[in-house]
Enzyme design. Sequence first.
Site, short mmCIF file in Angstrom:
data_model
loop_
_atom_site.label_atom_id
_atom_site.label_comp_id
_atom_site.label_asym_id
_atom_site.label_seq_id
_atom_site.Cartn_x
_atom_site.Cartn_y
_atom_site.Cartn_z
N HIS A 17 40.09 47.93 -2.43
CA HIS A 17 41.26 48.89 -1.74
C HIS A 17 41.92 50.15 -3.12
CE1 HIS A 17 42.76 45.74 1.26
NE2 HIS A 17 41.61 46.64 1.79
N ARG A 90 31.72 48.03 3.75
CA ARG A 90 31.16 46.80 2.99
C ARG A 90 29.77 46.39 2.93
NH1 ARG A 90 36.48 43.53 3.03
NH2 ARG A 90 36.37 44.68 4.90
P1 ADP Z 1 41.63 46.90 8.29
O1 ADP Z 1 42.40 45.07 8.87
O2 ADP Z 1 42.04 48.06 8.70
O3 ADP Z 1 40.37 46.02 8.11
P2 ADP Z 1 41.70 45.94 5.48
O4 ADP Z 1 43.21 45.53 4.60
O5 ADP Z 1 41.32 44.96 5.85
O6 ADP Z 1 42.21 46.55 7.01
O7 ADP Z 1 41.26 47.11 4.84
C1 ADP Z 1 41.37 48.70 4.87
C2 ADP Z 1 40.02 49.82 4.52
O8 ADP Z 1 39.70 48.60 3.19
C3 ADP Z 1 38.80 49.37 5.54
O9 ADP Z 1 38.28 50.32 5.64
C4 ADP Z 1 38.17 48.42 4.46
O10 ADP Z 1 36.82 48.36 5.39
C5 ADP Z 1 38.16 49.05 3.19
N1 ADP Z 1 38.38 47.49 2.37
C6 ADP Z 1 38.33 46.10 2.18
N2 ADP Z 1 38.51 45.23 1.39
C7 ADP Z 1 36.76 46.77 0.60
C8 ADP Z 1 36.16 46.04 -0.40
N3 ADP Z 1 35.97 45.31 -0.77
N4 ADP Z 1 35.65 47.86 -1.20
C9 ADP Z 1 35.26 48.43 -0.08
N5 ADP Z 1 36.25 48.43 1.33
C10 ADP Z 1 37.24 47.97 1.03
#
Ligand code: ADP
Length: 157
Positions: A17, A90
């Site tokens: 994130h 991802r």
């Molecule tokens: P949600 O429940 O909305 O998916 P997350 O907190 O899991 O919330 O993810 C928020 C955003 O961050 C999403 O767009 C997700 O794809 C992105 N994200 C999560 N982990 C990663 C990562 N390791 N690399 C890039 N983007 C990520």
Amino acid sequence: MNIAVFPGSFDPITTGHVDIVRRALPLFDKIIVAVGVNNQKQALFSLEKRLDWLRDVFREMPKVEISYFEGLTVKFCEQQNARFLIRGLRNASDFDYEKTISQLNTIIGNNVETIFLISQPEYSHISSTIVREIIKGKGNVAPFVPAIISDDLNKNY
Ligand code: ADP
């Protein structure tokens, strides 16, 4: 002013994130990292804890604001005068899911445009889901979360 919302559960925030926010920073005047409160989805960490961690992690980035919202993401964007949503991709399953949501948001949102950033290879295996499993199994999450969070977890959980 170009304002973007980066919505998510952030349960907890990971280095994946943080990398997305860092890379999106030059594109916007302000990024609102916002926890979407979803009552159907039981979070491991309380909203307050997730917000505290976000504030700690982004303390040194003045263009980043921390917030939370209930209900539709596009409504929150409207309230914040944000024309852009940021999402990270991802893999192909992220793409399939995000594509539909983005298309729906274009229809129901007022000119909201989703900007996708492809995960850097060193972060593409990291997810909050995996981090939660490691925490529950009493493993070491230091390689996957900001140091401030792994320190807190080591001390208090
Ligand atoms: P949600 O429940 O909305 O998916 P997350 O907190 O899991 O919330 O993810 C928020 C955003 O961050 C999403 O767009 C997700 O794809 C992105 N994200 C999560 N982990 C990663 C990562 N390791 N690399 C890039 N983007 C990520």
